[in-house]
Scaffold this motif. Structure first.
Motif, mmCIF file in Angstrom:
data_model
loop_
_atom_site.group_PDB
_atom_site.id
_atom_site.type_symbol
_atom_site.label_atom_id
_atom_site.label_comp_id
_atom_site.label_asym_id
_atom_site.label_seq_id
_atom_site.Cartn_x
_atom_site.Cartn_y
_atom_site.Cartn_z
ATOM 1 N N UNK A 98 0.894 -1.199 -0.053
ATOM 2 C CA UNK A 98 0.047 -0.377 -0.096
ATOM 3 C C UNK A 98 0.782 1.425 -0.097
ATOM 4 N N UNK A 99 0.222 2.352 -0.312
ATOM 5 C CA UNK A 99 0.959 3.678 -0.407
ATOM 6 C C UNK A 99 1.454 4.332 0.944
ATOM 7 N N UNK A 100 2.170 5.318 0.849
ATOM 8 C CA UNK A 100 2.761 5.776 2.146
ATOM 9 C C UNK A 100 2.113 7.184 2.035
ATOM 10 N N UNK A 101 2.621 7.919 3.200
ATOM 11 C CA UNK A 101 2.288 9.322 3.606
ATOM 12 C C UNK A 101 3.515 10.152 2.702
ATOM 13 N N UNK A 102 3.357 11.152 2.059
ATOM 14 C CA UNK A 102 4.575 11.683 1.494
ATOM 15 C C UNK A 102 5.473 12.546 2.554
ATOM 16 N N UNK A 103 5.006 12.895 3.468
ATOM 17 C CA UNK A 103 5.470 13.640 4.688
ATOM 18 C C UNK A 103 6.726 12.774 5.197
ATOM 19 N N UNK A 104 6.298 11.622 5.689
ATOM 20 C CA UNK A 104 7.065 10.773 6.394
ATOM 21 C C UNK A 104 7.591 9.707 5.563
ATOM 22 N N UNK A 105 7.075 9.295 4.573
ATOM 23 C CA UNK A 105 7.620 8.017 3.881
ATOM 24 C C UNK A 105 7.188 6.814 4.864
ATOM 25 N N UNK A 106 6.223 6.977 5.615
ATOM 26 C CA UNK A 106 5.633 5.919 6.262
ATOM 27 C C UNK A 106 4.298 5.506 5.798
ATOM 28 N N UNK A 107 3.698 4.132 6.002
ATOM 29 C CA UNK A 107 2.602 3.513 5.604
ATOM 30 C C UNK A 107 1.275 4.490 6.056
ATOM 31 N N UNK A 108 0.431 4.653 5.298
ATOM 32 C CA UNK A 108 -0.655 5.333 5.271
ATOM 33 C C UNK A 108 -1.911 4.460 5.882
ATOM 34 N N UNK A 109 -2.214 4.911 7.184
ATOM 35 C CA UNK A 109 -3.332 3.922 7.674
ATOM 36 C C UNK A 109 -4.531 4.025 7.011
ATOM 37 N N UNK A 110 -4.889 5.158 6.262
ATOM 38 C CA UNK A 110 -5.979 5.015 5.331
ATOM 39 C C UNK A 110 -5.893 3.801 4.256
ATOM 40 N N UNK A 111 -4.764 3.930 3.623
ATOM 41 C CA UNK A 111 -4.439 2.679 2.622
ATOM 42 C C UNK A 111 -4.507 1.512 3.289
ATOM 43 N N UNK A 112 -4.139 1.113 4.411
ATOM 44 C CA UNK A 112 -4.317 -0.174 5.259
ATOM 45 C C UNK A 112 -5.510 -0.519 5.196
ATOM 46 N N UNK A 113 -6.248 0.500 5.783
ATOM 47 C CA UNK A 113 -7.616 0.246 6.051
ATOM 48 C C UNK A 113 -8.457 -0.344 4.868
ATOM 49 N N UNK A 114 -8.092 0.199 3.821
ATOM 50 C CA UNK A 114 -8.892 0.090 2.212
ATOM 51 C C UNK A 114 -8.482 -1.221 1.864
ATOM 52 N N UNK A 115 -7.377 -1.749 2.270
ATOM 53 C CA UNK A 115 -6.793 -3.043 1.627
ATOM 54 C C UNK A 115 -7.251 -4.205 2.532
ATOM 55 N N UNK A 116 -7.531 -4.152 3.750
ATOM 56 C CA UNK A 116 -8.045 -5.197 4.393
ATOM 57 C C UNK A 116 -9.158 -6.086 3.792
ATOM 58 N N UNK A 117 -9.057 -7.481 3.748
ATOM 59 C CA UNK A 117 -9.894 -8.238 3.544
ATOM 60 C C UNK A 117 -10.213 -9.341 4.263
ATOM 61 N N UNK A 118 -11.083 -10.582 4.102
ATOM 62 C CA UNK A 118 -11.197 -11.638 4.934
ATOM 63 C C UNK A 118 -9.824 -12.449 5.036
ATOM 64 N N UNK A 119 -9.071 -12.236 4.243
ATOM 65 C CA UNK A 119 -7.785 -13.206 3.992
ATOM 66 C C UNK A 119 -6.624 -12.431 4.911
ATOM 67 N N UNK A 120 -6.575 -11.027 5.290
ATOM 68 C CA UNK A 120 -5.798 -10.469 6.048
ATOM 69 C C UNK A 120 -5.536 -11.043 7.140
ATOM 70 N N UNK A 121 -4.219 -11.148 7.227
ATOM 71 C CA UNK A 121 -3.764 -11.739 8.728
ATOM 72 C C UNK A 121 -2.795 -10.783 9.665
ATOM 73 N N UNK A 122 -2.065 -10.101 8.915
ATOM 74 C CA UNK A 122 -0.705 -9.294 9.540
ATOM 75 C C UNK A 122 -0.725 -7.964 8.774
ATOM 76 N N UNK A 123 -0.659 -7.060 9.737
ATOM 77 C CA UNK A 123 -0.291 -5.798 9.215
ATOM 78 C C UNK A 123 1.268 -5.613 9.716
ATOM 79 N N UNK A 124 2.112 -5.211 8.699
ATOM 80 C CA UNK A 124 3.548 -4.941 8.992
ATOM 81 C C UNK A 124 4.031 -3.442 8.681
#
Length: 376
Positions: A98-124
């Motif tokens: 998933x995409x990052x936040x441009x200010x910090x180059x860290x993962x964007x929580x909103x993009x994590x939320x949008x990517x979660x499915x019933x198969x998701x097991x881990x967020x790194x």
């Protein structure tokens, strides 16, 4: 020549290594290994720390502990080192970038939320440059969807999020002591276990899948093969070197932050003029000065700047090529959502020389050279 990095050396490491040799125990979890573990657990308030041969090894242990298997999905930023993805791809997981936040180059929580499915097991999550991700938002997502959170805090020792050490907030955390990090032992890492349910199995995984740790403590009369595992112990020679670094952690941290601030102050005028962009540190995050990067207007300007500085005997570095664009990344995963920032921001980023003991004169020379480049 001003190198990009010189591995940290205090001057007492030789003595510690000779002492470790004299103790006649060179494999893992000897006196120096235990000393480093105690430091991590007490200073960083880690429930259980384990030294590993690398951060890569710690990530592989995390993949085993979370029981990732074929068909599972693991969400992570594409802007990270290959080890973050490899550890879970080795277990057969599908990597969801998933995409990052441009200010910090860290993962964007909103993009994590949008990517979660019933198969998701881990967020790194990956704490880029030692600056924390938005862990409150990420942990809330994990709790809502019953997911494990693994913190890749390879660059994050001595960095904090709202007073909590990086690596101690998720269920598992990983640290690197590679020679490019702030605190080093050549190759080395640590696994933080923040969920007590993982401890017993982690000890077996670290000891090739045996209950040897219980045997050493006298809890069983012999040890045997109980689980899958591998050789995930850091040798005493590496631990001896590392122990000196940890003894001087505050001094190392202060030195790096002084250099980081020199860059920040010295390049502020160029940033104000819109010539380049400087790092952004959110107010609730204490960081360790691991990386100082600038962002140029585009990839072309970055290439010209790197060449100009090289001609002046200054070695700089770019950083990650986004994993989703790599051959293995395309085979092992997919990019979820829009690549709005990951690629374009990665192509503008330049890391400047920053290591323990770099002279103020050298830092000033780097700053002056960048100013002269933009004055052309």
């Amino acid at each position: 020549m001003i190198p990009f990095n010189i591995p940290c050396y205090i001057g007492e490491e030789d003595t510690a290594i000779r002492d470790a040799i004299g103790k006649q125990k060179l494999s893992g979890n000897g006196a120096y290994g235990k000393k480093c573990i105690q430091w991590l657990e007490e200073k960083m308030h880690v429930q259980k720390a384990m030294l590993t041969p690398s951060c890569t090894a710690a990530l592989e242990m995390a993949a085993l502990l979370t029981e990732v298997k074929e068909g599972d999905e693991v969400i992570m930023p594409s802007y990270t080192f290959v080890s973050t993805a490899n550890a879970f791809a080795l277990r057969g997981a599908k990597i969801v970038f998933v995409d990052v936040e441009p200010e910090t180059m860290n993962v964007d929580p909103e993009q994590i939320a949008a990517a979660i499915t019933e198969k998701t097991k881990v967020i790194v999550v990956v704490h880029y440059a030692g600056v924390s991700c938005d862990m409150d938002s990420i942990m809330a997502l994990a709790e809502k969807h019953h997911l494990w959170v693994v913190e890749d805090a390879a660059q994050g020792l001595m960095s904090f999020y709202k007073g909590k050490a990086l690596g101690t907030i998720g269920h598992l955390g990983t640290i690197s002591f590679h020679e490019t990090k702030n605190y080093v032992c050549g190759e080395g890492g640590a696994l933080y276990i923040n969920d007590p349910s993982f401890v017993e199995r982690a000890e077996m995984i670290q000891e090739k899948g045996t209950d040897r740790s219980q045997f050493i403590r006298g809890e069983v009369d012999k040890y045997s093969w109980r689980d899958i595992g591998s050789s995930y112990l850091l040798s005493e020679l590496n631990a001896a070197y590392l122990s000196v670094q940890l003894d001087h952690a505050e001094a190392i941290n202060e030195n790096r932050l002084e250099t980081w601030k020199m860059y920040q102050d010295g390049l502020a005028d160029l940033a104000d003029a819109g010539k380049l962009e400087l790092p952004y540190i959110p107010e609730d995050r204490a960081f360790n000065g691991h990386i100082f990067f600038i962002k140029t207007r585009n990839a072309e300007v970055r290439g010209l700047l790197i060449d100009y500085l090289k001609q002046r005997d200054i070695i700089t570095a770019t950083h990650y090529v986004p994993l989703h664009s790599s051959v293995a990344g395309k085979q092992c995963g997919v990019f979820a959502g829009e690549d709005r920032y990951t690629t374009i921001e990665s192509e503008r980023l330049v890391r400047l020389p920053l290591y323990y003991g770099i002279s103020k004169g050298d830092v000033e020379y780097v700053i002056q050279s960048i100013q002269q480049f933009y004055a052309q």
